[in-house]
Design a protein around this motif. Structure first.
Motif, PDB file in Angstrom:
ATOM      1  N   SER A  56       1.046  -3.349   3.375  1.00 55.73           N
ATOM      2  CA  SER A  56       0.206  -2.151   3.398  1.00 55.73           C
ATOM      3  C   SER A  56      -0.246  -1.871   4.826  1.00 55.73           C
ATOM      4  O   SER A  56      -0.217  -2.753   5.687  1.00 55.73           O
ATOM      5  N   ARG A 109      -4.358   6.957  -4.181  1.00 52.42           N
ATOM      6  CA  ARG A 109      -3.403   7.977  -4.623  1.00 52.42           C
ATOM      7  C   ARG A 109      -2.805   7.636  -5.985  1.00 52.42           C
ATOM      8  O   ARG A 109      -2.181   8.477  -6.624  1.00 52.42           O
ATOM      9  N   GLU A 128      -3.098   3.916  -0.404  1.00 51.12           N
ATOM     10  CA  GLU A 128      -2.163   4.218  -1.490  1.00 51.12           C
ATOM     11  C   GLU A 128      -2.784   3.955  -2.856  1.00 51.12           C
ATOM     12  O   GLU A 128      -2.466   4.644  -3.830  1.00 51.12           O
ATOM     13  N   ILE A 156       2.316   3.562  -5.171  1.00 52.10           N
ATOM     14  CA  ILE A 156       2.811   3.036  -3.906  1.00 52.10           C
ATOM     15  C   ILE A 156       3.947   3.922  -3.421  1.00 52.10           C
ATOM     16  O   ILE A 156       4.854   4.269  -4.195  1.00 52.10           O
ATOM     17  N   GLY A 157       3.916   4.275  -2.155  1.00 47.12           N
ATOM     18  CA  GLY A 157       4.948   5.142  -1.595  1.00 47.12           C
ATOM     19  C   GLY A 157       6.293   4.452  -1.493  1.00 47.12           C
ATOM     20  O   GLY A 157       6.394   3.223  -1.492  1.00 47.12           O
TER      21      GLY A 157
END
Length: 252
Positions: free
Chosen positions: A68, A84, A81, A87-88
């Motif tokens: 991260s 959001r 993240e 996880i991207g």
């Protein structure tokens, strides 16, 4: 071609590794590659991961990783993240790469039924975060495995080789080692190389941004990467053999 920080094309940024950086982790380091700083911790879990237990795999351990970036590791604040809710793709790619790289140097049966979680947290980013994370993660993993042996959790030391990584690229037609962000963001070609101490490759990941590169360009970049990784592995070995808590290469 003069580089933004005055280095030669085959010169790495100063690198330092500081061991035992986190009090509670079985293995931990702070690795600094120029202005890229990453904290790597290795945590021992006294059981196999769920997928192994579900498949009833016996007498085998596992090594996995998470990665991260802190919100202000970059010039503008990044949203976490976790806030959001997912996880991207970049994060997933990098943490899989770190785990895959570390497992290449571990006898998982010698780990017995233990899991080692390696967490790589970028606290300051200036290019090469994934490669710095891999180099530091190996040292954290080594200390965690030594802890397992010293505490009689396992019989045999499970690490079979060193692992380290660096980046290379073509910047305005010149092959360069260990790109900082300013170079990486303008590079014609960007490559990440992961290699063992016995000079076997785990990952060779290269992308031409606009201009395709030749076999000669590729060979030049690969040679630069091998030289840089050899320096990193010598640093790792010196720290392990001499029991150093902190050491570096370059101007550090």
């Amino acid at each position: 071609m003069e580089r933004v920080d005055g280095r030669q094309s085959d010169q790495m940024r100063p690198v330092t590794i500081k061991r035992h950086y986190i009090k509670h982790a079985e293995g931990s380091v702070l690795v600094a590659t120029g202005d890229t700083h990453v904290i790597c911790t290795a945590s021992v879990i006294d059981q196999q991961p769920r997928f192994m237990r579900a498949q009833r795999i016996k007498d085998k351990g596992w090594v996995t990783a998470e990665y991260s970036m802190l919100p202000r590791s970059t010039s503008d604040r990044m949203q976490r993240e976790v806030t959001r809710g997912s996880i991207g793709g970049r994060t997933q790619e990098i943490q899989r790469l770190i785990g895959r790289s570390l497992r290449a140097a571990v006898d998982l049966y010698a780990l017995e039924e233990h899991t080692i979680w390696v967490d790589c947290d970028v606290i300051q980013a200036d290019g090469g975060t994934r490669t710095a994370a891999i180099t530091g993660a190996f040292m954290a993993l080594w200390d965690a495995c030594r802890w397992l042996v010293n505490n009689k959790k396992i019989k045999n030391f499970p690490i079979t080789d060193n692992i380290a990584a660096t980046s290379v690229g073509m910047v305005k037609g010149t092959p360069m080692l260990d790109l900082c962000y300013a170079e990486d963001s303008t590079a014609d070609v960007d490559m990440n190389i992961v290699m063992t101490g016995s000079e076997k490759f785990i990952e060779v990941q290269g992308t031409a941004e606009e201009t395709p590169f030749s076999r000669e360009d590729y060979d030049q970049m690969l040679d630069l990467a091998v030289g840089g990784i050899q320096e990193l592995i010598r640093l790792q070995n010196r720290m392990m053999l001499e029991g150093l808590d902190e050491a570096g290469i370059g101007n550090a």
